[in-house]
Design an enzyme around this catalytic site. Structure first.
Site, mmCIF file in Angstrom:
data_model
loop_
_atom_site.group_PDB
_atom_site.id
_atom_site.type_symbol
_atom_site.label_atom_id
_atom_site.label_comp_id
_atom_site.label_asym_id
_atom_site.label_seq_id
_atom_site.Cartn_x
_atom_site.Cartn_y
_atom_site.Cartn_z
ATOM 1 N N LYS A 43 74.124 90.934 33.654
ATOM 2 C CA LYS A 43 74.998 89.760 33.726
ATOM 3 C C LYS A 43 76.353 90.079 34.364
ATOM 4 O O LYS A 43 76.811 91.221 34.356
ATOM 5 C CB LYS A 43 75.199 89.150 32.347
ATOM 6 C CG LYS A 43 75.970 90.009 31.381
ATOM 7 C CD LYS A 43 76.047 89.333 30.029
ATOM 8 C CE LYS A 43 76.784 90.234 29.052
ATOM 9 N NZ LYS A 43 76.909 89.624 27.748
ATOM 10 N N HIS A 56 63.870 100.924 41.796
ATOM 11 C CA HIS A 56 64.291 101.777 40.697
ATOM 12 C C HIS A 56 65.805 101.891 40.530
ATOM 13 O O HIS A 56 66.296 102.844 39.934
ATOM 14 C CB HIS A 56 63.672 103.172 40.820
ATOM 15 C CG HIS A 56 62.183 103.153 40.765
ATOM 16 N ND1 HIS A 56 61.412 102.939 41.890
ATOM 17 C CD2 HIS A 56 61.322 103.298 39.739
ATOM 18 C CE1 HIS A 56 60.138 102.958 41.557
ATOM 19 N NE2 HIS A 56 60.049 103.170 40.252
ATOM 20 N N ASN A 79 79.237 101.413 33.910
ATOM 21 C CA ASN A 79 80.429 100.580 33.730
ATOM 22 C C ASN A 79 81.366 101.077 32.632
ATOM 23 O O ASN A 79 82.195 100.346 32.130
ATOM 24 C CB ASN A 79 80.060 99.109 33.511
ATOM 25 C CG ASN A 79 79.184 98.876 32.316
ATOM 26 O OD1 ASN A 79 78.908 99.791 31.549
ATOM 27 N ND2 ASN A 79 78.724 97.650 32.154
ATOM 28 N N ALA A 122 73.258 110.687 49.514
ATOM 29 C CA ALA A 122 72.201 110.718 48.501
ATOM 30 C C ALA A 122 72.562 111.727 47.419
ATOM 31 O O ALA A 122 73.047 112.821 47.703
ATOM 32 C CB ALA A 122 70.876 111.086 49.149
#
Length: 142
Positions: A43, A56, A79, A122
């Protein structure tokens, strides 16, 4: 027919292409976005026009991805920096990805800002803001 999708409370443009085996909820997906299989988008996150999210990958709450971005396979967004003095505290922080950003497979992106046209190698672990027009790689990314 696509199967095994959990899509709840999202704003999804009708030109977006969503693969099977995805979980997306409470997010916004703009036009011509591709979301690969085995992706979760949580969300208050948004994916800008023309961006591609490879398989993935995990996009947690409060991640904003700009337009025409490429998110490689297995990219993980985080986060929380876990920098609170109280180990039990969780301080959610936003992540802002500019336009035309390329993030390589298996990169880990902490709550930072990544400027327009940046390239993330990467496997990089991005712990600090990345200026526009910059390439970084490694752990920590430099």
């Amino acid at each position: 027919m696509l199967t095994n999708q959990l899509i709840k409370n999202c704003q999804i443009h009708d030109t977006a292409k969503l693969s099977s085996f995805i979980n997306i909820y409470g997010c916004s997906i703009e036009e011509n976005v591709f979301v690969g299989p085995f992706v979760e988008i949580q969300k208050n996150s948004s994916i800008g026009r023309g961006s591609r999210i490879s398989s993935h990958s995990f996009i947690c709450e409060d991640v904003t991805i700009g337009e025409n971005c490429f998110i490689g396979h297995g990219v993980m967004f985080i986060n929380d920096k876990f920098d609170s003095p109280d180990i039990k505290s969780w301080i959610k922080r936003p992540t802002l990805i500019g336009n035309n950003v390329r993030i390589g497979s298996n990169a880990t992106i902490l709550p930072v800002q990544i400027g327009d046209n940046a390239v993330i190698g990467a496997g990089a672990v991005v712990t600090k803001n990345v200026p526009a027009n910059t390439t970084v790689k490694g752990n920590p990314a430099k």
